[in-house]
Scaffold this motif. Structure first.
Motif, PDB file in Angstrom:
ATOM      1  N   GLN A 160     -58.798 -87.743   3.918  1.00  0.00           N
ATOM      2  CA  GLN A 160     -57.572 -87.065   4.354  1.00  0.00           C
ATOM      3  C   GLN A 160     -57.787 -86.376   5.696  1.00  0.00           C
ATOM      4  O   GLN A 160     -56.920 -86.427   6.588  1.00  0.00           O
ATOM      5  CB  GLN A 160     -57.140 -86.045   3.304  1.00  0.00           C
ATOM      6  CG  GLN A 160     -55.870 -85.278   3.684  1.00  0.00           C
ATOM      7  CD  GLN A 160     -55.530 -84.208   2.671  1.00  0.00           C
ATOM      8  OE1 GLN A 160     -56.236 -84.028   1.692  1.00  0.00           O
ATOM      9  NE2 GLN A 160     -54.445 -83.496   2.898  1.00  0.00           N
ATOM     10  N   GLN A 161     -58.940 -85.712   5.855  1.00  0.00           N
ATOM     11  CA  GLN A 161     -59.230 -85.028   7.111  1.00  0.00           C
ATOM     12  C   GLN A 161     -59.342 -86.021   8.266  1.00  0.00           C
ATOM     13  O   GLN A 161     -58.883 -85.740   9.384  1.00  0.00           O
ATOM     14  CB  GLN A 161     -60.523 -84.226   6.975  1.00  0.00           C
ATOM     15  CG  GLN A 161     -60.395 -83.020   6.044  1.00  0.00           C
ATOM     16  CD  GLN A 161     -61.731 -82.345   5.784  1.00  0.00           C
ATOM     17  OE1 GLN A 161     -62.782 -82.846   6.168  1.00  0.00           O
ATOM     18  NE2 GLN A 161     -61.702 -81.202   5.130  1.00  0.00           N
ATOM     19  N   ASP A 162     -59.939 -87.200   7.999  1.00  0.00           N
ATOM     20  CA  ASP A 162     -60.040 -88.226   9.044  1.00  0.00           C
ATOM     21  C   ASP A 162     -58.655 -88.679   9.487  1.00  0.00           C
ATOM     22  O   ASP A 162     -58.399 -88.865  10.690  1.00  0.00           O
ATOM     23  CB  ASP A 162     -60.847 -89.426   8.526  1.00  0.00           C
ATOM     24  CG  ASP A 162     -62.334 -89.111   8.401  1.00  0.00           C
ATOM     25  OD1 ASP A 162     -62.779 -88.123   9.006  1.00  0.00           O
ATOM     26  OD2 ASP A 162     -63.038 -89.856   7.695  1.00  0.00           O
ATOM     27  N   GLU A 164     -55.884 -86.962   9.284  1.00  0.00           N
ATOM     28  CA  GLU A 164     -55.244 -85.875  10.016  1.00  0.00           C
ATOM     29  C   GLU A 164     -55.782 -85.785  11.447  1.00  0.00           C
ATOM     30  O   GLU A 164     -55.038 -85.512  12.392  1.00  0.00           O
ATOM     31  CB  GLU A 164     -55.464 -84.552   9.284  1.00  0.00           C
ATOM     32  CG  GLU A 164     -54.698 -84.465   7.963  1.00  0.00           C
ATOM     33  CD  GLU A 164     -55.026 -83.206   7.193  1.00  0.00           C
ATOM     34  OE1 GLU A 164     -55.988 -82.503   7.585  1.00  0.00           O
ATOM     35  OE2 GLU A 164     -54.334 -82.909   6.208  1.00  0.00           O
ATOM     36  N   LEU A 165     -57.098 -86.016  11.613  1.00  0.00           N
ATOM     37  CA  LEU A 165     -57.688 -85.996  12.952  1.00  0.00           C
ATOM     38  C   LEU A 165     -57.146 -87.142  13.799  1.00  0.00           C
ATOM     39  O   LEU A 165     -56.914 -86.983  15.000  1.00  0.00           O
ATOM     40  CB  LEU A 165     -59.219 -86.087  12.844  1.00  0.00           C
ATOM     41  CG  LEU A 165     -59.933 -84.827  12.352  1.00  0.00           C
ATOM     42  CD1 LEU A 165     -61.420 -85.104  12.148  1.00  0.00           C
ATOM     43  CD2 LEU A 165     -59.754 -83.670  13.337  1.00  0.00           C
TER      44      LEU A 165
END
Length: 224
Positions: A160-162, A164-165
């Motif tokens: 998820q963080q990837d 978002e980035l």
């Protein structure tokens, strides 16, 4: 104090009912078409219910911390404290897995693994009660399942963080492109203003010349 009268178990049972209902809604969410309006609505409801249950589990964990300071004062022992901690841990994993799967369901690959992810969850409250009745002991959460579930949860969060980035990077690129366009437009407008200023100056000079000529003609006419 019996579990039927213990405030902890009263709230715990209510929360477990909410978790069981959440799992039912999750199974329904799995069956609806991806990207449909129905899925979007169910997603909002699931995330809202997850946050509500997580808040209640947090409150139960606070009561456990208070009771742990002086268990005898509340008529419980270390075994009971550990039993309560295991339930809150299990509840948090159950809710957390659903929340993470629903949150990262942006790609078809994520959607395809949802059922498998849910199957890794610890046993539900009802199943634990059945196991306890058959064996006469509390069904503890299997350590390997717990580690696997925690690892899967971390992988989902990293994914998820990837994403978002990636979205943030794309936004920065778009902003940079817009900035360059604005810069070019400002330069163009500055050139127009400079040209306009030169034109106005030239016009002013011509007007001055006309005025001088008119004055000279007027003087000649008066003399005549």
């Amino acid at each position: 104090m019996s579990s039927a009268q213990d405030p902890f178990y009263i709230v715990k049972d209510e929360n477990q009912d909410s978790i069981d209902s959440l799992q039912g809604s999750f199974h329904e969410w799995e069956r609806v078409p991806v990207g449909s309006g129905e899925q979007s609505q169910l997603t909002k409801e699931l995330l809202s219910n997850c946050e509500s249950i997580e808040w209640q589990v947090d409150e139960l964990e606070k009561t456990i911390s208070v009771a742990a300071r002086d268990p005898s004062l509340y008529g419980i022992n270390q075994v009971e404290l550990e039993k309560r901690r295991k339930w809150t841990t299990t509840a948090r994993i159950q809710v957390g897995n659903i929340k993470n799967v629903v949150t990262v369901t942006g790609s078809s690959s994520n959607f395809g693994g949802m059922h498998q992810e849910l199957m890794r969850m610890p046993k539900s409250h009802q199943q634990q009660d059945k196991d306890r009745t058959r064996t006469g002991s509390y069904a503890a959460v299997d350590n390997d399942d717990f580690i696997s579930s925690e690892s899967d949860t971390q992988m989902l969060l990293i994914r998820q963080q990837d994403e978002e980035l990636d979205e943030l990077s794309a936004s920065v690129e778009r902003i940079g492109s817009v900035g360059l366009t604005i810069h070019d437009e400002l330069l163009s407008q500055e050139k127009i203003i400079e040209d306009l200023g030169s034109e106005m100056e030239s016009t002013s000079n011509r007007l001055d010349f006309v005025q001088v000529s008119l004055l000279s003609f007027h003087d000649v006419f008066d003399t005549t």
